[in-house]
Design a protein around this motif. Structure first.
Motif, PDB file in Angstrom:
ATOM      1  N   THR A 185       0.385   5.659  -0.286  1.00 14.86           N
ATOM      2  CA  THR A 185      -0.521   6.626   0.335  1.00 14.86           C
ATOM      3  C   THR A 185      -1.638   7.016  -0.630  1.00 14.86           C
ATOM      4  O   THR A 185      -2.813   6.780  -0.372  1.00 14.86           O
ATOM      5  N   ASP A 225      -3.654   1.726  -2.550  1.00 16.43           N
ATOM      6  CA  ASP A 225      -3.266   2.841  -1.701  1.00 16.43           C
ATOM      7  C   ASP A 225      -4.167   2.887  -0.490  1.00 16.43           C
ATOM      8  O   ASP A 225      -5.287   2.377  -0.511  1.00 16.43           O
ATOM      9  N   VAL A 226      -3.687   3.522   0.564  1.00 15.58           N
ATOM     10  CA  VAL A 226      -4.448   3.634   1.803  1.00 15.58           C
ATOM     11  C   VAL A 226      -5.648   4.571   1.622  1.00 15.58           C
ATOM     12  O   VAL A 226      -6.731   4.305   2.128  1.00 15.58           O
ATOM     13  N   ALA A 278       1.855   6.489   4.640  1.00 14.51           N
ATOM     14  CA  ALA A 278       1.011   5.321   4.372  1.00 14.51           C
ATOM     15  C   ALA A 278       0.942   4.424   5.600  1.00 14.51           C
ATOM     16  O   ALA A 278      -0.127   3.927   5.965  1.00 14.51           O
ATOM     17  N   LEU A 299       0.826  -1.210   0.000  1.00 12.89           N
ATOM     18  CA  LEU A 299       0.000   0.000   0.000  1.00 12.89           C
ATOM     19  C   LEU A 299       0.858   1.257   0.000  1.00 12.89           C
ATOM     20  O   LEU A 299       1.730   1.423   0.849  1.00 12.89           O
ATOM     21  N   THR A 349       3.584  -1.246   3.773  1.00 14.02           N
ATOM     22  CA  THR A 349       3.232   0.134   3.444  1.00 14.02           C
ATOM     23  C   THR A 349       4.490   0.876   3.034  1.00 14.02           C
ATOM     24  O   THR A 349       5.543   0.750   3.665  1.00 14.02           O
ATOM     25  N   PRO A 351     -10.236   6.684   3.911  1.00  9.61           N
ATOM     26  CA  PRO A 351      -9.566   5.420   3.599  1.00  9.61           C
ATOM     27  C   PRO A 351     -10.292   4.600   2.536  1.00  9.61           C
ATOM     28  O   PRO A 351     -11.510   4.719   2.357  1.00  9.61           O
ATOM     29  N   THR A 396      -7.200   1.374  10.234  1.00  9.66           N
ATOM     30  CA  THR A 396      -7.549  -0.039  10.382  1.00  9.66           C
ATOM     31  C   THR A 396      -7.277  -0.592  11.773  1.00  9.66           C
ATOM     32  O   THR A 396      -7.787  -1.657  12.118  1.00  9.66           O
ATOM     33  N   TYR A 417      -2.550   3.827   7.541  1.00  6.58           N
ATOM     34  CA  TYR A 417      -3.075   2.462   7.579  1.00  6.58           C
ATOM     35  C   TYR A 417      -3.360   2.037   9.018  1.00  6.58           C
ATOM     36  O   TYR A 417      -4.426   1.491   9.314  1.00  6.58           O
ATOM     37  N   PHE A 452     -10.559  -1.831   2.505  1.00  4.38           N
ATOM     38  CA  PHE A 452      -9.650  -2.946   2.268  1.00  4.38           C
ATOM     39  C   PHE A 452     -10.348  -4.301   2.268  1.00  4.38           C
ATOM     40  O   PHE A 452      -9.774  -5.287   1.803  1.00  4.38           O
ATOM     41  N   SER A 492       1.426  -2.813   9.847  1.00 10.20           N
ATOM     42  CA  SER A 492       1.948  -3.218   8.552  1.00 10.20           C
ATOM     43  C   SER A 492       3.463  -3.215   8.660  1.00 10.20           C
ATOM     44  O   SER A 492       4.031  -2.718   9.639  1.00 10.20           O
TER      45      SER A 492
END
Length: 137
Positions: free
Chosen positions: A24, A76-77, A118, A22, A113, A96, A126, A122, A99, A130
């Motif tokens: 940004t 991307d995020v 990013a 991922l 990420t 966002p 979430t 993330y 996902f 990551s």
């Protein structure tokens, strides 16, 4: 002054994708090229081809095949935000991506990420961690 922009690129993935990378938000040049990491100065594709010991994918189609053939998903995020040019530090009002689109159809075992922004976004959106990779730009 920053513009509010909607993410124009679809995620690249299929049911065989195992890892998700991922960024940004796509840069101005990536949006124009209609491919992730589309700025020729970005090192993403070069590094990935070296790490996987595979030929550098030249065309948009080759890059998509390259990812899918190696079970890599890319997205991307952020789905939309205010941003000045391609400057992650100017991002405001980020929304966002959802996902679950990828997680519900592929068996993603790891999320990477690219860049601090990013990684930060993330985690914020979430609640998940990551693996941070330095920005390839």
């Amino acid at each position: 002054m920053s513009d509010f922009i909607y993410h124009p690129l679809k995620p690249i993935y299929d049911k065989n994708s195992k890892i998700l990378i991922l960024g940004t938000f796509p840069s101005v040049k990536s949006r124009a090229a209609n491919i992730y990491y589309g700025n020729p100065q970005n090192r993403f594709w070069k590094v990935l081809s070296i790490v996987l010991n595979l030929p550098f994918p030249e065309t948009r189609e080759d890059k998509i095949k390259f990812l899918l053939n190696n079970n890599i998903a890319v997205w991307d995020v952020i789905s939309s935000c205010n941003i000045e040019n391609s400057d992650d530090s100017s991002i405001k009002n980020p929304v966002p991506n959802d996902f679950s689109v990828i997680f519900n159809s592929a068996n993603i075992s790891q999320v990477f990420t690219t860049g601090k922004k990013a990684t930060e976004l993330y985690a914020r959106f979430t609640g998940r961690n990551s693996i941070y990779l330095p920005s390839p730009s």
